[in-house]
Design a protein around this motif. Structure first.
Motif, short mmCIF file in Angstrom:
data_model
loop_
_atom_site.label_atom_id
_atom_site.label_comp_id
_atom_site.label_asym_id
_atom_site.label_seq_id
_atom_site.Cartn_x
_atom_site.Cartn_y
_atom_site.Cartn_z
N ASP A 58 0.82 -1.21 0.00
CA ASP A 58 0.00 0.00 0.00
C ASP A 58 0.85 1.26 0.00
O ASP A 58 0.49 2.27 -0.61
N ASP A 62 -0.96 3.85 -4.04
CA ASP A 62 -2.24 4.31 -3.50
C ASP A 62 -3.20 4.52 -4.65
O ASP A 62 -3.07 5.46 -5.43
N LYS A 64 -6.65 4.35 -4.00
CA LYS A 64 -7.96 4.59 -3.40
C LYS A 64 -8.67 5.72 -4.15
O LYS A 64 -8.08 6.76 -4.43
N ASP A 65 -9.94 5.47 -4.45
CA ASP A 65 -10.79 6.43 -5.17
C ASP A 65 -10.35 6.65 -6.61
O ASP A 65 -10.73 7.65 -7.24
N SER A 326 -8.35 -1.44 -7.32
CA SER A 326 -7.85 -0.55 -6.28
C SER A 326 -7.15 -1.36 -5.19
O SER A 326 -6.95 -2.58 -5.32
N GLN A 353 -13.23 0.42 -2.87
CA GLN A 353 -12.42 -0.79 -2.70
C GLN A 353 -13.35 -2.00 -2.63
O GLN A 353 -13.57 -2.58 -1.57
#
Length: 496
Positions: A58, A62, A64-65, A326, A353
Motif C-alpha cells: 500500500d 495508493d 484509493k478512489d 484498487s 475498494q
C-alpha cells in the motif's frame, strides 16, 4: 519455428524491456489494478514468465478512489550501473515516480517522487555517465511534444532545464518516448496518432543528445493503421538488443473482432518484432503477426488449449496473475480449509475498494468456472463478474436461493433473476466464444445457459477505457456483513 503474436496475452499494455546479460525483463502498465506493474522474465523473448509485480504494498501504490483506466501509466524499465530502475506515472497522485532494485526477482523500493511533469516518462543512460529523463508535455501550459532533462536518480531532481526536443511528425498525441544510442547516433522513438486505430511508432535521430532530431523518411516505421490486419492499434514500442547484436521491438497491439466494425475487448497486448537496420542506419520491422524464423525463437511452441484449476483450500495467497480493483481490504479475503472466504465491500459500480479478485481474459475462447458455497444470506451477492470498468460490467451471482444477472452498460442497467438453487454448493460458469458471453449454471455435470450478452458491449470502443476484460470473483453486501466461500476456480482457454 514461426512464432505468433501476441507473446503476452490479455491486457498487458505499454510494454517496456531491458536486458541483463542473456536475461530479458519486461514491465507493463497496470492502471487501476492492484498489485501494480506486472514484471516478466524471458531467455528467448517469446516465452515469458511473470515473476512478480513491482508495486505490491500500500505504501508503494495508493489507488484509493481511482477511476477506471487511471492510475499507473506507461512504465519504462532500464538496467543502469548494475541496478534496475522503473520510472512511471501515477495519475491518481499526479506524480512521476521511480522505483529500483538490485534483484528483479525480489522486492522493489518505495517510489521516489521526481521533479518531472507530464506522463510516459523514460530513462536514458549515456556513455559519459549522465542520465536523462524524457516524457510528454505537461497537460497545461506546454507545447505538445517530447521533453528532456538530465536527472539525478538518487534525489529525483533535475540537473538541467526541461527542454522540448521534438514535436514528432505532426500527428496527434506524441507520447511514450524512448532514447537510445547506436553507432554514434542518438535515436528518439515515440508513439503518435493516439492509442486507437491510428496508432503508430515514429523514429528520429541526432548526433547530439539534445538534438536537433531529424525524422526518418520511412515514418511511421511501425504501424498497422489502415490495414486489414487482425492486429490493430500497434505502437507504444521499446527496443532491445541481444547479446549477438540483433535488435527487437516490443509493442502493444489489439486483437480485433468484427468483420466491418472493428472492436476489441481483450485489451492492448504485448507483441514483438525483429528489427533490421538499413545501410543508412534506420530501423525496419520484420514481421508482426507471424514472426520470421529466428535463432532465439527456436524450439518455442504455444499450447493450443490449456486448463488451470485454482483450489483455494490449498492456497495461502494469490499468485502473481490475480488482480484487485484498487487497494484491497486484506480482511475481506481469507484462505481456509473451506476455500477462499470473501466478505463484502462496495458495489462494483462504485469507485472504492470492492471485494473483487480476477484474472485477465487472454483468449477469445475462454471459460471461467467458480465453485461457490453460499450462506443463503438474502442481503449478499456472491458470484462472477465480467468486468471492464465501473460503468461496464456484467455480474452473474447468487443471492439467497436465486441466481441473478446484472448488465451494467453505461447508464443502462438491467437486473434479472435467471434461476434458482436448491443446495449450498453452486457452480457458476462464464463462457466466451469471441462474439458473446454466456452465463451458465452447472449442476450434476449438466450445463444450463441462463443469459448471454454480445462481447461488443464490453469492448474498449463502447466503454472508452484503456483496459481489457477481467473476469473475477466478487461479493457485495447491501446491508450487513456476511461470509461466503469460493472453493475452486477453473479456467479453460483455446489459443487463436
Amino acid at each position: 519455428m514461426n512464432v505468433q503474436n501476441p507473446i503476452i496475452r490479455g491486457t498487458y499494455p505499454d510494454p517496456s524491456i531491458c536486458r541483463r546479460g542473456r536475461d530479458y525483463f519486461l514491465v507493463n502498465s497496470s492502471f487501476d489494478y492492484f498489485p501494480g506493474l506486472p514484471l516478466f522474465h524471458s531467455k528467448n523473448l517469446v516465452e515469458w514468465q511473470q515473476i512478480g509485480n513491482c508495486l505490491t504494498r500500500d505504501e508503494q501504490l495508493d489507488l484509493k478512489d481511482v477511476k477506471s483506466s487511471l492510475g499507473i501509466f506507461a512504465p519504462t524499465i532500464r538496467y543502469i550501473n548494475e541496478r534496475f530502475y522503473i520510472i512511471f506515472t501515477n495519475t491518481n497522485s499526479g506524480q512521476n515516480l521511480l522505483i529500483q532494485t538490485a534483484d528483479p526477482f525480489g522486492d522493489w523500493s518505495n517510489p521516489l517522487p521526481l521533479e518531472w511533469g507530464g506522463i510516459d516518462p523514460s530513462l536514458f543512460a549515456d556513455t559519459d555517465g549522465k542520465i536523462y529523463v524524457q516524457g510528454t508535455a505537461e497537460r497545461w501550459g506546454e507545447e505538445k511534444g517530447i521533453y528532456q532533462a538530465e536527472i539525478d536518480l538518487a534525489t529525483g531532481k533535475l540537473l538541467s532545464p526541461r527542454t522540448l526536443i521534438s514535436k514528432g511528425t505532426g500527428h496527434k498525441s506524441p507520447e511514450g518516448p524512448h532514447l537510445y544510442r547506436k553507432d554514434d547516433w542518438y535515436y528518439l522513438m515515440m508513439a503518435e496518432g493516439g492509442t486507437e486505430f491510428g496508432h503508430m511508432e515514429t523514429i528520429f535521430r541526432s548526433r547530439c543528445v539534445n538534438g536537433p532530431f531529424e525524422s526518418f523518411e520511412g515514418n511511421p516505421f511501425l504501424t498497422n493503421r489502415s490495414t486489414g490486419s487482425k492486429l490493430q492499434c500497434v505502437g507504444h514500442a521499446d527496443l532491445v538488443d541481444s547479446p549477438t547484436g540483433d535488435w527487437f521491438a516490443v509493442c502493444l497491439a489489439t486483437r480485433i473482432k468484427g468483420s466491418h466494425n472493428y472492436y476489441h475487448f481483450l485489451g492492448r497486448e504485448t507483441n514483438i518484432a525483429p528489427i533490421e537496420w538499413t545501410e543508412e542506419g534506420w530501423p525496419i520491422v520484420r514481421g508482426l503477426e507471424l514472426l520470421p524464423d529466428f535463432p532465439l525463437f527456436e524450439g518455442y511452441t504455444r499450447a493450443p488449449e490449456s486448463q488451470t484449476t485454482y483450489d483455494f483450500s490449498t492456497m495461502t495467497t494469490f499468485s502473481d496473475e490475480w488482480l484487485h480493483i484498487s487497494n484491497p481490504l486484506a480482511s475481506n479475503y481469507q484462505f481456509c480449509e473451506a476455500g477462499l472466504q470473501l466478505r463484502g465491500g462496495c458495489s462494483l459500480s462504485e469507485i472504492g475498494q470492492p471485494t473483487f479478485v480476477g484474472l485477465r481474459q487472454d483468449e477469445f475462447t475462454y471459460s471461467f468456472t467458480a465453485e461457490i458455497e453460499s450462506m443463503k444470506d438474502t442481503t449478499a451477492e456472491i458470484g462472477v463478474s465480467v468486468y471492464m470498468s465501473h460503468a461496464y460490467h456484467v455480474d452473474f451471482f447468487i443471492q439467497g436461493e436465486a441466481i441473478w444477472v446484472r448488465k451494467k452498460i453505461g447508464s443502462l442497467e438491467s437486473l434479472e433473476q435467471v434461476g434458482t438453487i436448491n443446495q449450498s454448493l453452486t457452480c457458476l460458469k462464464v463462457s466466451c466464444d469471441g462474439q458473446r458471453y454466456q452465463f451458465v449454471h452447472v449442476s450434476d455435470e449438466k450445463e444450463s445457459v441462463l443469459a448471454e450478452i454480445e462481447t461488443i458491449f464490453l469492448s474498449t470502443e463502447i466503454s472508452g477505457t484503456f483496459n481489457g476484460v477481467i473476469i473475477g470473483l466478487y461479493t457485495w453486501n447491501k446491508t450487513v456483513e456476511s461470509t461466503n466461500y469460493i472453493n475452486k476456480v477453473q479456467v479453460k482457454k483455446i489459443c487463436e
